[in-house]
Motif scaffolding. Structure first.
Motif, PDB file in Angstrom:
ATOM      1  N   THR A 102       0.844  -1.190   0.000  1.00 50.54           N
ATOM      2  CA  THR A 102       0.000   0.000   0.000  1.00 50.54           C
ATOM      3  C   THR A 102       0.879   1.239   0.000  1.00 50.54           C
ATOM      4  OG1 THR A 102      -0.107  -0.079   2.405  1.00 50.54           O
ATOM      5  CG2 THR A 102      -1.885  -1.152   1.200  1.00 50.54           C
ATOM      6  N   LYS A 103       0.414   2.268  -0.701  1.00 50.13           N
ATOM      7  CA  LYS A 103       1.172   3.511  -0.748  1.00 50.13           C
ATOM      8  C   LYS A 103       1.153   4.172   0.630  1.00 50.13           C
ATOM      9  CE  LYS A 103       2.252   3.523  -5.142  1.00 50.13           C
ATOM     10  NZ  LYS A 103       3.650   3.493  -5.596  1.00 50.13           N
ATOM     11  N   GLU A 104       2.293   4.664   1.050  1.00 50.26           N
ATOM     12  CA  GLU A 104       2.379   5.364   2.332  1.00 50.26           C
ATOM     13  C   GLU A 104       3.478   6.404   2.249  1.00 50.26           C
ATOM     14  OE1 GLU A 104       3.775   2.983   5.582  1.00 50.26           O
ATOM     15  OE2 GLU A 104       4.602   1.474   4.229  1.00 50.26           O
ATOM     16  N   LYS A 105       3.294   7.443   3.016  1.00 49.26           N
ATOM     17  CA  LYS A 105       4.282   8.521   3.044  1.00 49.26           C
ATOM     18  C   LYS A 105       5.264   8.229   4.164  1.00 49.26           C
ATOM     19  CE  LYS A 105       4.859  13.543   3.338  1.00 49.26           C
ATOM     20  NZ  LYS A 105       4.191  14.841   3.552  1.00 49.26           N
ATOM     21  N   LEU A 106       6.520   8.014   3.803  1.00 48.66           N
ATOM     22  CA  LEU A 106       7.539   7.664   4.785  1.00 48.66           C
ATOM     23  C   LEU A 106       8.354   8.898   5.138  1.00 48.66           C
ATOM     24  CD1 LEU A 106       8.779   4.287   3.283  1.00 48.66           C
ATOM     25  CD2 LEU A 106       7.124   4.662   5.110  1.00 48.66           C
ATOM     26  N   GLU A 107       8.283   9.298   6.390  1.00 44.04           N
ATOM     27  CA  GLU A 107       9.061  10.441   6.849  1.00 44.04           C
ATOM     28  C   GLU A 107      10.498  10.000   7.122  1.00 44.04           C
ATOM     29  OE1 GLU A 107       8.079  13.453   6.942  1.00 44.04           O
ATOM     30  OE2 GLU A 107       5.966  13.092   6.467  1.00 44.04           O
ATOM     31  N   PRO A 108      11.496  10.852   6.842  1.00 45.01           N
ATOM     32  CA  PRO A 108      12.884  10.486   7.164  1.00 45.01           C
ATOM     33  C   PRO A 108      13.039  10.294   8.673  1.00 45.01           C
ATOM     34  CG  PRO A 108      12.802  12.397   5.703  1.00 45.01           C
ATOM     35  CD  PRO A 108      11.401  12.167   6.169  1.00 45.01           C
ATOM     36  N   ASN A 109      13.842   9.324   9.038  1.00 43.01           N
ATOM     37  CA  ASN A 109      14.114   9.050  10.449  1.00 43.01           C
ATOM     38  C   ASN A 109      15.379   9.786  10.856  1.00 43.01           C
ATOM     39  OD1 ASN A 109      12.227   6.650  11.410  1.00 43.01           O
ATOM     40  ND2 ASN A 109      12.826   6.274   9.275  1.00 43.01           N
ATOM     41  N   GLN A 110      15.247  10.730  11.776  1.00 36.28           N
ATOM     42  CA  GLN A 110      16.394  11.468  12.285  1.00 36.28           C
ATOM     43  C   GLN A 110      16.598  11.062  13.736  1.00 36.28           C
ATOM     44  OE1 GLN A 110      15.968  15.653  11.597  1.00 36.28           O
ATOM     45  NE2 GLN A 110      15.844  15.443   9.376  1.00 36.28           N
ATOM     46  N   VAL A 111      17.717  10.428  13.986  1.00 35.29           N
ATOM     47  CA  VAL A 111      17.984   9.887  15.318  1.00 35.29           C
ATOM     48  C   VAL A 111      19.343  10.335  15.804  1.00 35.29           C
ATOM     49  CG1 VAL A 111      16.652   7.796  15.740  1.00 35.29           C
ATOM     50  CG2 VAL A 111      18.397   7.794  14.006  1.00 35.29           C
ATOM     51  N   ARG A 112      19.432  10.394  17.129  1.00 38.45           N
ATOM     52  CA  ARG A 112      20.673  10.791  17.758  1.00 38.45           C
ATOM     53  C   ARG A 112      21.549   9.559  17.946  1.00 38.45           C
ATOM     54  NH1 ARG A 112      19.439  13.934  22.947  1.00 38.45           N
ATOM     55  NH2 ARG A 112      18.550  11.915  23.417  1.00 38.45           N
ATOM     56  N   GLU A 113      22.835   9.736  17.786  1.00 41.95           N
ATOM     57  CA  GLU A 113      23.787   8.652  17.949  1.00 41.95           C
ATOM     58  C   GLU A 113      23.597   7.982  19.309  1.00 41.95           C
ATOM     59  OE1 GLU A 113      28.636   7.939  18.118  1.00 41.95           O
ATOM     60  OE2 GLU A 113      27.816   9.915  17.652  1.00 41.95           O
ATOM     61  N   GLY A 114      23.536   6.654  19.294  1.00 42.57           N
ATOM     62  CA  GLY A 114      23.383   5.894  20.523  1.00 42.57           C
ATOM     63  C   GLY A 114      21.961   5.517  20.841  1.00 42.57           C
ATOM     64  N   ASP A 115      20.953   6.190  20.214  1.00 43.51           N
ATOM     65  CA  ASP A 115      19.560   5.863  20.489  1.00 43.51           C
ATOM     66  C   ASP A 115      19.158   4.600  19.714  1.00 43.51           C
ATOM     67  OD1 ASP A 115      19.436   8.005  22.105  1.00 43.51           O
ATOM     68  OD2 ASP A 115      18.144   9.238  20.825  1.00 43.51           O
ATOM     69  N   SER A 116      18.076   3.982  20.148  1.00 45.08           N
ATOM     70  CA  SER A 116      17.559   2.808  19.440  1.00 45.08           C
ATOM     71  C   SER A 116      16.637   3.248  18.301  1.00 45.08           C
ATOM     72  CB  SER A 116      16.803   1.897  20.404  1.00 45.08           C
ATOM     73  OG  SER A 116      15.687   2.580  20.945  1.00 45.08           O
ATOM     74  N   LEU A 117      16.375   2.328  17.366  1.00 43.08           N
ATOM     75  CA  LEU A 117      15.543   2.644  16.201  1.00 43.08           C
ATOM     76  C   LEU A 117      14.923   1.352  15.688  1.00 43.08           C
ATOM     77  CD1 LEU A 117      14.591   4.598  13.934  1.00 43.08           C
ATOM     78  CD2 LEU A 117      16.709   4.044  12.718  1.00 43.08           C
ATOM     79  N   VAL A 118      13.658   1.440  15.264  1.00 46.90           N
ATOM     80  CA  VAL A 118      12.970   0.311  14.639  1.00 46.90           C
ATOM     81  C   VAL A 118      12.429   0.776  13.288  1.00 46.90           C
ATOM     82  CG1 VAL A 118      11.143  -1.397  14.817  1.00 46.90           C
ATOM     83  CG2 VAL A 118      12.327  -0.630  16.884  1.00 46.90           C
ATOM     84  N   LEU A 119      12.838   0.108  12.210  1.00 43.43           N
ATOM     85  CA  LEU A 119      12.314   0.382  10.871  1.00 43.43           C
ATOM     86  C   LEU A 119      11.255  -0.679  10.581  1.00 43.43           C
ATOM     87  CD1 LEU A 119      15.561   1.201   8.861  1.00 43.43           C
ATOM     88  CD2 LEU A 119      14.053   2.762  10.121  1.00 43.43           C
ATOM     89  N   HIS A 120      10.001  -0.222  10.437  1.00 41.13           N
ATOM     90  CA  HIS A 120       8.896  -1.155  10.255  1.00 41.13           C
ATOM     91  C   HIS A 120       8.774  -1.572   8.797  1.00 41.13           C
ATOM     92  CE1 HIS A 120       7.577  -0.567  14.360  1.00 41.13           C
ATOM     93  NE2 HIS A 120       7.661   0.750  14.191  1.00 41.13           N
ATOM     94  N   CYS A 121       8.549  -2.848   8.573  1.00 38.93           N
ATOM     95  CA  CYS A 121       8.373  -3.369   7.218  1.00 38.93           C
ATOM     96  C   CYS A 121       6.892  -3.403   6.850  1.00 38.93           C
ATOM     97  CB  CYS A 121       8.998  -4.758   7.111  1.00 38.93           C
ATOM     98  SG  CYS A 121       8.823  -5.484   5.470  1.00 38.93           S
ATOM     99  N   ARG A 122       6.069  -4.041   7.692  1.00 46.17           N
ATOM    100  CA  ARG A 122       4.619  -4.174   7.479  1.00 46.17           C
ATOM    101  C   ARG A 122       4.315  -4.652   6.062  1.00 46.17           C
ATOM    102  NH1 ARG A 122       4.751   1.093  10.060  1.00 46.17           N
ATOM    103  NH2 ARG A 122       4.264   0.919  12.281  1.00 46.17           N
TER     104      ARG A 122
END
Length: 1292
Positions: free
Chosen positions: A148-168
């Motif tokens: 499905t079409k979706e608008k993906l915002e850029p992920n801006q994270v600080r060094e050392g923080d955790s991050l999850v990139l969702h596939c769905r």
């Protein structure tokens, strides 16, 4: 309504088989042999041989083939149901059935749509003897939908923080396989820090700058349709702390202060699963996958345990860097709580997954086909298990048995159908359906009632050839209904074969375990039942074994020599042998140097590569033998020399003076090969008990060739001798003749006799058995005796075979026994054994300790007392008492936490114990239990007690902010462990002078509900030391200390530092200046290099202790980086500065500095400036000096001293308008905070302002530098603030 039923896939091939007749279910039930000729003649109900899977996912682009194959006599006809109703294939042009088959073909490629044929299909195969049905086959077309079409915002994270990139991914059928790649179709690297979860998401435990990229792409692969769908790329930008601080500084105004905190380490937090607990249900036989992914810095390490048990060995695997626990082939025993623990250097986090293993039905006993003769009885048994327990239902010819035509010979009893006195009309196919909520099983089993006279299926006059002394198996495959009886005869008129020398198998085979030459001849098999009799004759020939009578021998040959190995054989004259030679278990090299003769192998011109093991293998059609020898290739000596080698083996061994317990052995030494023999090793073999195993007996000096050997009774001795010299050991000699010593009573009894009960009502007596060598005679046995200790009782004795354990049953619980074990053989008993004390089995203690009392000694220690239980109630070895205690509630905090029980064990019959490590001001419970070797007894009633208040821990933090001339602001956090009700805080402080002497101490009591305080009326420019603690009614806790300084005019820095590095660059040189605070007599150096280059820094030494330097020989129009360091201050350097040299001037241009008019103009300007400075100086002297100016005059700062004109340095400059003193530095409070005050001495007054950066805790991390001249006049706000030093040095 007909239940949903399916058939377990079963396929029977039609190949010949000879040994096929077995008893099954009941004695009279037969299996029909898989003989193609026989099967063609016998009537048989249908049997499903092939069918499509239960869940059949098809490709919507291809034709749908639904398989249904069956066999039977006569051949069965086929019909189908769809969604429970008859499916008339003749009415659908797209559907056809294969000839002589039930397989359906649905034509999709010529206009049909797969979606129109979704549904549940079932096949029925029917003939005159019954009907078999297939499983329910669920047809579903596969689906591979688009994302499905979706608008993906850029992920801006600080060094050392955790991050999850969702596939769905889109929901497909079957579910897609997920993987992450970049734009170049390269898989993204994964590690302990970055990994893909089971749901397809990409998890970062902590992000690093190298994670920045714009092409994180999730792909979904749909294998059924061979398609791959792609999600839109995801962009990730990681901000490092340095780049973030530079960005913030560049975008803030002159008066903004902001600080980005550095990368901080964090203890683990679980990203998935969430919460502290979760549940999972898995089916028996499946793969159990459990996952834990954690965030944290450093990257956490995952560990898995099973609470109350061990992870199953050989079935447990760890995947995805141990983040996934995989257990294959799970069973109900794998149910339980699985805990994952994520740990790094700062702490840990855990999650408990409660796993429940359910089970779809599985067979315990599947029904098997019955072949009966008229009037016989039989049973069909259908037993299945599952979780929950499956229900069993029966069908006859595809119809529920309750509504099927009645059969008087049939009776249904739950999971069993009983047949009595069957007739031919009783033939049918029965279906057993076992089902629960997780699935079902269906099996077809037919009852075929046949009346057939005996038939022998083994070919007549079949010839069997066997090697002598080997087993002979003579086949007699048969069939008949009723089941025939089989008898064997030797010869045409021989008597029936009976006796232990023959073995008669149920399938009719006759086995002769050891066939001899006289076993040769004709054998007749006779099969008979009430309908007739038949017989068959087979022939048996016994052949001589093949033997290698001359085996190849070990050879040592010099390089380039010739060697030959012999292999002479003897074989049966009727068998044709073949001889094969191997080298190192492989074929001989394809080399003409290897010559294979009839009975030898010759190697010409031997080389080093010919070294190895050579094997001669002799094969006939009936047997195979082999023998090997080693070839060692050595170098040919250039000149004759003494060869030192291991000695040759001794020979001519002779036994003399044979006695019952001794014998004399003598031998002749072999050649010592130029190295004297140092000793002889004598070994013996016990041919009676351990043939082929050689044991060390003794050794004698190399000068001795006879030895008197001590012997044991009932041993068949052989001896061999090994010679030893400095080179090594010889090969063993040939064995001596054998000497069998006479038997005797055992000399010793078993050792390590013990009596320990395994159950409350038994006594297990164990011992270490004697070896055959120790038995001293045949018939080794043991006399085991026992009696209850301290009871006037007789010994009870049994004699047991050569075992090591005896169990006495029916004993009272845990009573002492006297035990002894005595060895005996056919000649008598060993000496009387010693007695040992053992105990019968333990049971759990019966009663709990009573009168449990708790005496609270202080806030962290309590003493618990209890009355001992009567020893009779312990019912075992008293291990001690266990005190279970746990914290119920903290009285100083309302929050309740997970109750963690602690256990203290007090060994022996102790009646008290201390409970350390209690938390003050808390409610506890405890109970006491007695323990023995079997386990723990019942718990005493819970005892509740409270610990009194204690002193609190130190305040969680103390921060001092907002320094002014006469005040400081204090902020603090309450103690982590109040340990009671806080009554107040105590603040003490005192001033510290420049020599670190302490001034008078001031004490202030602060209410407990306060969290900050402003101290006023302090001395300006003064350092204070603060002591801060909390109090309860019990007393004061540990104090926390801090130091801070009120705003001061000038104080020497607390530690060495170099700051305010400034540059003034020309075309080929640059003036570098800096400020230094620290010990005197420092020696400086300047390091520089081209900005952005990876080349090493260039280093220039500064003469003396000057705070300026001129870099020469620079390249015009180039950007440089520069920093200043101090020798001897272990890596102490300033922060970097960046400058750019001026552009190179064109050669045709005239240097204005050499023009006379310009020189004259500059001189006039200099004279006017000098006059102006003199006037200002006079006016200033008239107005007086500031204290700071006096200090500057007394301690001239090298930064503002006049510089020599010949080295291009700067002259002195002062602010004539305000006469403000310049602050060189400032002490900062211990929390590294600086607050800008509305003071006339603010740094903002110098130059054009200061753009600084501050850390999260308020500490300054920016640097001053001069504004570059090359910036345009408009919008000339620089990213770096002008330095006060540069503002002073603005004229050359």
């Amino acid at each position: 309504m007909q239940p949903e039923v399916m058939m377990k896939k079963k396929c029977i091939s039609a190949r010949k088989a000879s040994l096929v007749l077995f008893l099954c279910q009941m004695i009279s039930a037969l299996d029909v042999p898989l003989d193609s000729k026989l099967l063609e003649e016998l009537s048989q109900p249908p049997t499903i041989t092939q069918q499509s899977p239960k869940d059949y996912i098809v490709d919507p682009r291809e034709n749908i083939v639904i398989q249904c194959e069956a066999k039977g006599k006569p051949p069965p006809s086929f019909s189908w149901t769809r969604n429970g109703t008859h499916f008339d294939i003749d009415k659908d042009a797209q559907v056809t059935m294969k000839p002589n088959s039930g397989t359906l073909v649905i034509n999709i490629m010529n206009g049909g749509k797969a979606e129109a044929y979704e549904g549940v299909y079932q096949c029925t195969a029917r003939n005159e003897r019954g009907a078999a049905i297939s499983n329910n086959i669920v047809i579903r077309p596969s689906r591979s939908p688009l994302w499905t079409k979706e608008k993906l915002e850029p992920n801006q994270v600080r060094e050392g923080d955790s991050l999850v990139l969702h596939c769905r991914p889109p929901v497909g059928l079957p579910p897609p396989i997920i993987f992450w790649m970049d734009n170049a179709f390269q898989r993204l690297p994964q590690s302990e820090r970055v990994s893909q979860g089971l749901n397809g998401d990409l998890y970062f435990s902590n992000v690093q700058p190298e994670d920045t990229r714009e092409d994180y792409i999730c792909y979904a692969r749909f294998n059924h349709t061979q398609t791959i769908q792609q999600k839109q790329p995801i962009s990730v930008k990681v901000f490092s702390m340095d780049s973030l601080n530079d960005t913030i500084a560049a975008n803030l105004s002159d008066t903004d202060i902001y600080g980005a905190r550095p990368v901080t380490e964090r203890q683990p937090v679980l990203l998935t699963p969430t919460g502290s607990t979760s549940t999972k249900v898995e089916l028996r036989g499946n793969v159990l996958l459990l996952e834990c992914i954690a965030a944290g810095l450093p990257t956490p390490v995952i560990r898995w345990i099973k609470e109350g048990g061990e992870l199953p060995a050989n079935r447990t695997f760890f995947e995805n860097f141990k983040k996934t626990l995989k257990i294959i082939d799970v069973s109900e025993a794998d149910s339980g709580n699985y805990k994952c623990i994520a740990r790094n250097t700062l702490g840990s986090a855990h999650h408990v997954i409660s796993v429940t293993v359910k089970a779809a039905p599985y067979w315990i006993t599947a029904p098997r086909n019955l072949v009966l003769s008229p009037g016989e009885d039989g049973t069909l048994i259908c037993r299945a298990n599952g979780n929950p327990k499956p229900s069993i239902s029966w069908l006859a010819n595809g119809v529920p048995i309750a509504i099927a035509p009645e059969d008087p010979s049939r009776k249904v009893d739950g999971d069993t159908i009983i047949f009595s006195h069957v007739q031919e009309r009783s033939s049918a196919v029965y279906q057993c359906n076992a089902s629960n909520e997780y699935g079902y099983l269906l099996a077809n089993a037919f009852v075929n009632v046949l009346a057939e006279p005996p038939r022998i299926l083994t070919p007549a006059n079949k010839l069997y050839q066997v090697i002598a002394d080997s087993p002979a198996l003579l086949d007699c495959a048969y069939f008949g209904s009723p089941k025939p009886e089989i008898e064997w005869f030797k010869g045409v008129k021989g008597s029936i074969l009976r006796g232990s020398e023959y073995i008669f198998h149920d399938n009719g085979t006759l086995e002769i375990p050891v066939a001899q030459k006289d076993s040769t001849g004709a054998y007749t098999c006779v099969a008979r039942n009430k309908l007739g009799k038949t017989q068959n004759e087979v022939q048996l020939e016994i052949k001589d074994p093949t033997v290698i009578i001359k085996q190849p021998e070990y050879k040592v040959i010099q390089r380039y020599g010739q060697v030959s190995f012999e292999c002479i054989i003897k074989h049966d004259s009727t068998l044709l042998p073949t001889v094969l030679w191997l080298k190192d278990n492989d074929e001989l090299p394809d080399d003409e140097r290897f010559l294979v003769g009839k009975d030898n192998l010759t190697i010409m011109n031997v080389t080093d590569k010919d070294d190895g093991t050579y094997t001669c293998i002799v094969n006939t059609t009936l047997d195979s033998v082999s023998a090997s020898a080693v070839l060692t290739v050595v170098a040919a000596p250039p000149t004759p020399a003494i060869i030192y080698a291991r000695p040759n083996p001794p020979f001519d061994l002779e036994l003399t003076g044979q006695l019952e317990r001794s014998v004399e052995l003598s031998w002749i030494p072999g050649d010592e090969n130029n190295s004297p023999i140092t000793n002889f090793v004598i070994e013996y073999e016990d041919g009676l008990h351990e043939p082929g195993v050689w044991h060390y007996q003794t050794e004698v000096p190399g000068t001795q060739t006879t030895v008197q050997l001590k012997l044991s009774p009932y041993v068949n001795y052989s001896f061999r001798v090994i010679a030893v010299n400095e080179i090594g050991r010889s090969q063993p000699s040939e064995p001596s003749e054998q000497y069998l010593t006479k038997s005797a009573n055992p000399d010793e009894n078993p050792s390590n006799v013990q009596g320990i009960g395994s159950e409350p009502d038994n006594l297990v007596i164990t011992w270490e058995s004697l070896t055959g060598f120790q038995s001293n005679g045949p018939g080794l046995q043991y006399k085991v005796s026992w009696r209850q200790k301290d009871v006037d009782d007789e010994w009870t004795s049994v004699i047991v075979a050569n075992v090591s354990k005896y169990i006495v049953s029916g004993t009272p619980t845990f009573v002492p026994y006297e035990i002894k074990v005595q060895a005996l053989n056919d000649l008598g008993y060993a000496p009387e054994p010693s007695e040992v004390i053992g105990h019968s089995g333990e049971d759990l203690p019966m009663v709990a300790p009573g009168n449990v009392q708790v005496h609270v000694i202080n806030s962290t220690l309590a003493k618990v007392h209890w009355d001992p239980v009567p020893l009779k109630t312990v019912r075992g070895h008293l291990q001690g008492y266990k005190v279970y205690y746990w914290k119920v509630q903290s009285l100083s905090r309302r929050s309740r936490r997970h109750i963690e029980k602690k256990i203290l064990t007090f060994r022996g019959n102790k009646t008290f114990g201390m409970l350390p490590g209690l938390e003050p001001y808390s409610t506890y419970k405890l109970n006491v239990r007695v323990a023995n070797g079997k386990g723990e007894g019942p718990a005493s009633p819970d005892k509740v007690f409270r610990t009194p208040e204690g002193v609190p821990s130190s305040p969680s933090f103390l921060k001092i902010t907002n320094p002014t001339l006469d005040s400081l602001t204090l902020e603090w956090g309450s103690p982590t462990h109040p340990n009671g009700v806080l009554t107040s805080y105590i603040l003490k402080f005192q001033p510290i002078n420049n020599t670190h002497e302490l001034g008078p101490l001031v004490e202030i009591r602060i209410p407990a509900n306060e969290s900050s305080l402003i101290l006023k009326n302090l001395n300006y420019s003064t350092r204070y030391k603060f002591y801060f603690n909390a109090q309860t009614s019990v007393g004061s806790g540990n104090q926390i200390t801090e130091e801070a300084v009120t705003i001061m005019d000038e104080v020497q820095p607390l530690y060495p530092r170099i700051r305010n590095v400034t540059t003034a660059a020309a075309e080929t040189y640059a003036n570098i200046s800096w400020e230094y605070e620290g010990p005197d007599h420092a020696h400086f150096y300047v390091e520089y290099g081209i900005a952005g280059s990876k080349e090493d820094w260039k280093k220039e030494i500064v003469n003396g202790s000057r705070s300026f330097f001129v870099l020469k020989g620079l390249t015009p129009g180039t950007t440089y980086k520069v920093r200043v360091g101090a020798e001897g201050l272990s890596g102490f350097r300033s922060s970097e500065d960046v400058f750019e040299t001026g552009p190179a001037m064109a050669s045709r241009q005239v240097d204005i500095a050499t023009q006379g008019w310009f020189i004259g103009l500059m001189c006039a300007v200099a004279l006017l400036i000098l006059i102006l400075l003199i006037v200002c100086f006079i006016r200033r002297n008239k107005g007086g000096k500031y204290p700071v100016k006096e200090k500057e005059d007394a301690h001239a700062d090298p930064e503002i001293q006049p510089m020599k004109e010949d080295d291009g340095t700067f002259g002195e400059y002062s602010d004539a308008e305000d006469h403000k003193p310049l602050k060189k530095g400032s002490r900062t409070p211990s929390d590294r905070t600086v607050k800008k005050e509305d003071s006339d001495d603010s740094l903002v007054d110098y130059g054009e302002g200061v753009n600084g950066q501050f850390n999260e805790d308020g500490s300054f991390i920016g640097q001053y530098s001069g504004k570059k001249e090359k910036e345009p006049a408009e919008g000339n706000e620089s990213s770096e603030a002008p330095s006060p030093v540069n503002a002073m040095n603005s004229f050359v």
